[in-house]
Design a protein around this motif. Structure first.
Motif, short mmCIF file in Angstrom:
data_model
loop_
_atom_site.label_atom_id
_atom_site.label_comp_id
_atom_site.label_asym_id
_atom_site.label_seq_id
_atom_site.Cartn_x
_atom_site.Cartn_y
_atom_site.Cartn_z
N LEU A 192 0.80 -1.20 -0.17
CA LEU A 192 0.06 0.06 -0.04
C LEU A 192 0.75 1.39 0.03
O LEU A 192 0.56 2.20 -0.81
N LYS A 193 1.82 1.41 0.81
CA LYS A 193 2.92 2.30 0.95
C LYS A 193 3.57 2.56 -0.46
O LYS A 193 3.86 3.52 -1.20
N ALA A 194 4.01 1.26 -1.08
CA ALA A 194 4.74 1.32 -2.31
C ALA A 194 3.81 1.89 -3.51
O ALA A 194 4.26 2.71 -4.19
N LEU A 195 2.59 1.56 -3.25
CA LEU A 195 1.61 2.00 -4.54
C LEU A 195 1.29 3.55 -3.98
O LEU A 195 1.33 4.08 -5.23
N GLY A 196 1.29 3.93 -2.90
CA GLY A 196 1.18 5.54 -2.78
C GLY A 196 2.25 6.20 -3.52
O GLY A 196 2.18 7.25 -4.13
N ILE A 197 3.61 5.68 -3.11
CA ILE A 197 4.82 6.29 -3.67
C ILE A 197 4.74 6.25 -5.37
O ILE A 197 5.12 7.53 -6.01
N LEU A 198 4.20 5.40 -5.94
CA LEU A 198 4.46 4.89 -7.32
C LEU A 198 3.30 6.12 -8.13
O LEU A 198 3.36 6.50 -9.23
N LYS A 199 2.12 6.19 -7.33
CA LYS A 199 1.00 6.93 -7.89
C LYS A 199 1.34 8.29 -7.76
O LYS A 199 1.11 8.97 -9.02
N LYS A 200 2.15 8.72 -7.06
CA LYS A 200 2.58 10.13 -6.92
C LYS A 200 3.50 10.42 -7.95
O LYS A 200 3.68 11.45 -8.63
N LEU A 201 4.26 9.24 -8.36
CA LEU A 201 5.41 9.31 -9.49
C LEU A 201 4.68 9.33 -11.05
O LEU A 201 5.27 9.80 -11.93
N GLU A 202 3.46 8.76 -10.90
CA GLU A 202 2.83 8.38 -12.26
C GLU A 202 2.83 9.73 -13.23
O GLU A 202 3.12 9.47 -14.32
N VAL A 203 2.48 10.72 -12.71
CA VAL A 203 2.14 11.70 -13.27
C VAL A 203 3.48 12.48 -13.83
O VAL A 203 3.87 12.74 -15.30
N ASN A 204 4.60 12.40 -12.96
CA ASN A 204 5.88 12.84 -13.31
C ASN A 204 6.37 11.99 -14.29
O ASN A 204 7.15 12.35 -15.29
N LEU A 205 6.11 10.57 -14.28
CA LEU A 205 6.77 9.68 -15.08
C LEU A 205 6.26 9.86 -16.60
O LEU A 205 7.12 9.94 -17.58
N GLN A 206 4.88 10.29 -16.93
CA GLN A 206 4.33 10.59 -17.93
C GLN A 206 5.02 11.80 -18.89
O GLN A 206 5.10 11.74 -19.99
N GLN A 207 5.75 12.89 -17.95
CA GLN A 207 6.08 13.89 -18.32
C GLN A 207 7.50 13.72 -18.50
O GLN A 207 8.49 14.76 -18.88
N GLU A 208 8.11 12.91 -18.09
CA GLU A 208 9.66 12.42 -18.07
C GLU A 208 10.11 12.40 -19.44
O GLU A 208 9.70 11.82 -20.24
N SER A 209 11.30 12.98 -19.73
CA SER A 209 11.86 12.88 -21.01
C SER A 209 12.50 11.82 -21.52
O SER A 209 12.91 11.42 -22.48
N ASN A 210 13.29 11.28 -20.35
CA ASN A 210 14.09 9.98 -20.16
C ASN A 210 12.98 8.89 -20.46
O ASN A 210 12.42 8.38 -19.63
N SER A 211 13.18 8.26 -21.61
CA SER A 211 12.26 7.20 -22.08
C SER A 211 12.34 5.95 -21.00
O SER A 211 11.57 5.15 -20.65
N GLN A 212 14.03 5.76 -20.85
CA GLN A 212 14.04 4.57 -20.14
C GLN A 212 13.58 4.63 -18.63
O GLN A 212 13.17 3.69 -17.98
N LEU A 213 13.67 6.00 -18.14
CA LEU A 213 13.34 5.96 -16.81
C LEU A 213 11.64 5.76 -16.56
O LEU A 213 11.20 5.30 -15.95
N GLN A 214 11.15 6.38 -17.94
CA GLN A 214 9.52 5.98 -17.90
C GLN A 214 9.21 4.47 -17.98
O GLN A 214 8.41 4.00 -17.40
N VAL A 215 10.17 3.83 -18.78
CA VAL A 215 9.77 2.33 -18.89
C VAL A 215 10.14 1.54 -17.49
O VAL A 215 9.23 0.54 -17.01
N VAL A 216 11.01 2.00 -16.91
CA VAL A 216 11.37 1.28 -15.28
C VAL A 216 10.22 1.64 -14.43
O VAL A 216 9.78 1.06 -13.77
N GLY A 217 9.67 2.90 -14.42
CA GLY A 217 8.84 3.59 -13.43
C GLY A 217 7.81 3.01 -13.64
O GLY A 217 6.87 2.55 -12.77
N LEU A 218 7.01 3.06 -15.10
CA LEU A 218 5.82 1.98 -15.01
C LEU A 218 5.84 0.71 -14.90
O LEU A 218 4.99 -0.09 -14.44
N ARG A 219 7.00 0.01 -15.30
CA ARG A 219 7.06 -1.53 -14.68
C ARG A 219 6.96 -1.59 -13.35
O ARG A 219 6.03 -2.44 -12.88
N HIS A 220 7.44 -0.87 -12.46
CA HIS A 220 7.32 -0.92 -11.04
C HIS A 220 5.98 -0.42 -10.52
O HIS A 220 5.50 -1.24 -9.75
N LEU A 221 5.36 0.21 -11.17
CA LEU A 221 3.85 0.64 -10.97
C LEU A 221 2.86 -0.57 -11.27
O LEU A 221 2.12 -0.52 -10.59
#
Length: 889
Positions: A192-221
């Motif tokens: 639940l705590k992990a999900l809270g962190i990743l949901k906060k990051l989800e918007v930032n990930l969509q705007q992140e220019s580093n595609s590899q970082l998007q790939v990794v972040g979305l995978r963990h979400l």
């Protein structure tokens, strides 16, 4: 000299994403020492920096051994130049290369040296790039700690890394460290705590220019969403991760995780009776694993997942063919991943070779004809290798897991003393650690072993401790480390049921269970009911109404039917009297067969003879042993059933003694998942009812729903008896209109005549609105609007045209879960599509009885009796479809 730090550090932000995305791998390139010498001889200016950058290029090419050589030389030259920051950076990079090669001790030495160099913050913090180098050291240290089993310390290291990346104003670094924190929290069971962190990051990930970082972040979400139970969103997120990966990037880990999600989707579809859909999900999972296996570094775990999937599905011949072609590595470098790979392999072999033995390591489907000889020696060797590796990396959790699995092999071989010793050894390893989700498995195993040794007292204690550990893990029991392959049915329900079986065992001298044992058995079954509802709802129900006998209806008897392996037990609780225990010797499979047949026949108007026969059979098992007790307490007016397992799926009103149905014998009937969830109390005010429904035929959620001709007449009849609004009909029956009505006035009840489906899958539980569906979670939000305005829970929720999902043996859980989710004190619903006119007649009489002063259970009984007496409606098909859940008063 400082400018190149900024350049290299920013460049490394993407490179170190590779640690997250690629997993561990062996580098095979050997770079000759002459290349280093050539760099030295050609130009000595900035040599340390050029060696650093050359190592980065080799790291990108996955030539980790070669990268190590360059970074080691780079660190040496930086040291000669007394460039502390440069040396620390080179050593940190060296540690990441060691990690990729699973050289954990060497990695630890390198990162420790890096920390030593960076310790003078007062002086070094004035140098540009210091905070970023320090952040990277903490990030690298976190990876090392996680992969050597020190998850709590890894979490702290990544939290520190996040703070230092913030000071360095490196947003990509912050994202990486927060992703890592989520990974650690998931491993610790705090999804639940992990999900809270990743949901906060989800918007930032969509705007992140580093595609590899998007790939990794979305995978963990996606992983976190799966652990949280949101499988559809998990699959969608993981597919998005795959789609964003460039050809030069690795999406193999995302394919692996997508396969894990699709596998869980298949399991869930199977549980709710959607076999065809389950087959499709499993095929997709197999394909995803095959794609992941194309990456050499992931091929082992991906192939092991393919093997275990075949075994779990009972496709043993295919599993044997796969196994014949599969080559398990003879040597694996020690890491937590390799330990779990060994245990995964051993589990598949156990289920495949155990000659039909059923163990908690294997799913129930694994029962098969005895075509294979047990070859336990091979399995024991594999598990012992896992134990050795866990000890080498000093990972007590992985070691305890491996020892538990080894003890279970000895349990299968009936070597109980050895199994007992090993299980106790594993418990000592994790003593004092907050990992109740592993502790309960060991305590359960110990209880089974004691029971097989006929040490009932010790077994009862061990089971009690396992239940206690499950309660401690309440908030996270749904979200266990995916390495454990958690399954509610396989790894939670049996603990409660086996514990109840122990408590309800008659001694050799025919001494019945004590009052304390009966109370503990009820407590265990109540806890199971709560665990099932939590599993359905995905929420914590630990905050419940506290009851004592004075708050419970003194004219109601509570009956706990409990299905055990070879008997059906009934415990009856009459306020002010001792608990009474009765049992009927009957196999669990026979009970299930009869209940299933009754459920099917009840939904068909021409099957009354079959219903009578099956209703009488269940009456003989369940009620007949209690007749004398009920007769001795003539004040009992209501029978409140807290039904177990498949017994939830039938209305107890249709039980038949050979001459009369149970409701004809003077008893009102209610079903209550757990009294503490629905505090029995009389409502002091007349009902104010929000009414609505849909008359037209529609296709919603893939179901064809026929027209309901009697909607307007039923709602008009109710309006003539109780206070109602102008009904929301057809195109007006929408989520937004319903919510608006509830916001405008205080309603204490809702009556909707519309189609709906109850399922043990929350996303498959819904009501039909106009050209739309209202899912369980949406209904929760809608109904609680009314509760908040009135400052009280909704008194009554009536759904008069719903049904349970076909093939789902736990579908009534959907109705109970819906009742709990909405906060309604009572729900009355149909559980199969009954004749439209019959429902209108019954509902009209139900409200008439309520307005005359009857409680809800008695009002339903009188309405059912009234319908039975009308011409053409004698068959249980017409009057038996109604189920009252919750507060019966």
């Amino acid at each position: 000299m400082t400018i190149h730090y900024q350049k290299v550090l920013r460049y490394l932000s993407c490179i170190f994403c590779l640690w997250l995305s690629l997993g561990s791998s062996l580098g095979s390139d050997q770079v000759l020492a002459e290349e280093i010498d050539q760099l030295y001889l050609t130009n000595q200016d900035n040599l340390a920096h050029r060696l650093l950058e050359r190592g980065i290029k080799l790291y990108e090419q996955r030539s980790f051994d070669s990268a190590k050589n360059f970074w080691l030389k780079s660190a040496s030259f930086y040291a000669q130049q007394k460039d502390i920051l440069g040396e620390a950076l080179a050593l940190n990079n060296l540690a990441t290369a060691h990690q990729q090669l699973e050289e954990w001790k060497l990695a630890e030495e390198a990162v420790t040296r890096s920390f030593y160099l960076l310790q003078d913050r007062t002086t070094l913090s004035k140098i540009p790039g210091y905070w970023e180098v320090l952040a990277k050291a903490h990030n690298t240290q976190g990876n090392n700690l996680l992969n050597t089993g020190k998850t709590q310390l890894a979490l702290k290291s990544w939290q520190d890394a996040s703070q230092f990346y913030l000071r360095a104003q490196n947003n990509s670094g912050v994202i990486i460290s927060q992703i890592n924190q989520a990974k650690a929290l998931q491993n610790l069971g705090f999804s639940l705590k992990a999900l809270g962190i990743l949901k906060k990051l989800e918007v930032n990930l969509q705007q992140e220019s580093n595609s590899q970082l998007q790939v990794v972040g979305l995978r963990h979400l996606g992983i976190s969403l799966r652990n949280f139970g949101n499988l559809e969103k998990s699959a969608k997120t993981l597919k998005q991760s795959i789609s964003l990966a460039k050809p030069s990037q690795s999406d193999s880990l995302s394919w692996l995780e997508l396969g894990n999600t699709q596998r869980k989707q298949g399991d869930r579809a199977n549980e709710i009776g959607k076999g065809t859909q389950a087959h499709e999900y499993f095929a997709q999972a197999m394909k995803s694993y095959q794609l992941a296996a194309q990456n050499k570094s992931l091929s082992l775990i991906a192939e092991l997942n393919q093997l275990s999937l075949l075994v779990d599905l009972g496709r043993y011949e295919e599993a044997e063919v796969f196994l014949a072609e599969f080559q398990f590595p003879t040597q694996l470098k020690s890491s937590r991943d390799s330990v779990y790979a060994l245990l995964n392999y051993a589990r598949s072999l156990t289920c495949l070779r155990a000659s039909g033995n059923i163990t908690p390591l294997c799913k129930p489907q694994a029962e098969k004809k005895d075509t294979y000889n047990a070859r336990f020696d091979e399995i024991i060797t594999i598990i012992e290798q896992g134990i050795t590796q866990a000890r080498e990396i000093e990972d007590p959790i992985a070691e305890a897991q491996a020892i538990r699995q080894l003890a279970e092999i000895y349990e299968l071989q009936s070597k109980y003393q050895l199994a007992q010793d090993l299980t106790q050894q594993a418990l000592l390893l994790i003593e004092g650690k907050s990992i109740a989700e592993i502790t309960y498995l060991l305590e359960w195993q110990l209880g089974r072993i004691y029971r097989k040794q006929r040490n009932i007292s010790a077994a009862t204690t061990a089971y009690s401790q396992a239940i206690s550990s499950l309660e401690k893990a309440r908030a996270n029991i749904l979200f266990i480390d995916p390495n454990l392959q958690f399954s509610f049915r396989d790894q939670v329900e049996p603990v409660y049921r086996e514990y109840a079986d122990l408590l309800l065992t008659t001694t050799k001298d025919n001494q019945l269970p004590s009052q304390n044992n009966l109370k503990q058995a009820i407590k265990a079954i109540n806890a199971l009911q709560i665990a099932e509802l939590e599993n359905f709802l995905g929420c914590d129900l630990s905050q419940q109404v506290k009851l004592d006998e004075t708050t419970v209806d003194t004219n109601a008897a509570q009956i706990y039917p409990i299905i055990l392996s070879n008997r059906l037990v009934s415990i009856i609780d009459i306020p002010g009297y001792p608990l009474t225990f009765q049992e009927t010797k009957i196999s669990r499979s026979q009970v299930a067969k009869t209940v299933n047949s009754l459920q099917i026949n009840l939904s068909q108007p021409g099957k009354t003879p079959e219903v009578l026969a099956q209703g009488q059979q269940i009456y003989q098992w369940l009620i007949k042993p209690l007749e004398s007790i009920l007769a001795a307490h003539s004040s009992i007016e209501t029978l409140v059933f807290i039904p177990d397992s498949i017994l939830r799926n039938i209305p107890f009103s249709v039980l038949y003694d050979g001459e009369a149905y149970l409701i004809e014998k003077g008893y009102a009937i209610a079903v209550n998942p757990k009294l503490e969830l629905f505090a029995p109390a009389v409502s002091g005010k007349p009902l104010k009812v929000l009414t609505g429904g849909v008359e037209i035929s529609q296709t919603i959620e893939g179901f064809d729903f026929s027209a309901i001709a009697q909607v307007e007449e039923e709602l008009t009849n109710i309006a003539g008896i109780v206070n109602t609004n102008q009904p929301l009909l057809n195109q007006d029956f929408t989520e937004s209109n319903i919510k608006q009505k509830l916001e405008q006035a205080d309603f204490s009840a809702i009556h909707w005549k519309t189609h709906g489906v109850f399922s043990s899958e929350p996303t498959a539980t819904f009501l039909v609105a106009y050209q739309d569906s209202i899912k369980a979670n949406q209904l929760q939000s809608i109904v609680q609007t009314a509760s908040k305005r009135g400052q009280k829970p909704l008194e009554l929720l009536v759904l008069s045209a719903c049904e349970t999902a076909k093939g789902d043996n736990r579908a009534i859980l959907g109705l109970a879960g819906l009742t709990v989710r909405t906060g309604a004190r009572t729900a009355l619903s149909t559980i199969w599509r009954a004749e439209d006119r019959a429902t209108t007649l019954l509902m009209t009489e139900f409200y008439q009885q309520l307005s005359s002063g009857s409680n809800k259970a008695e009002a339903l009984r009188q309405a059912q009796l009234s319908l039975m007496q009308q011409e053409g409606y004698l068959a249980p098909y017409y009057w038996g479809t109604y189920l009252l859940v919750g507060n019966w008063l």
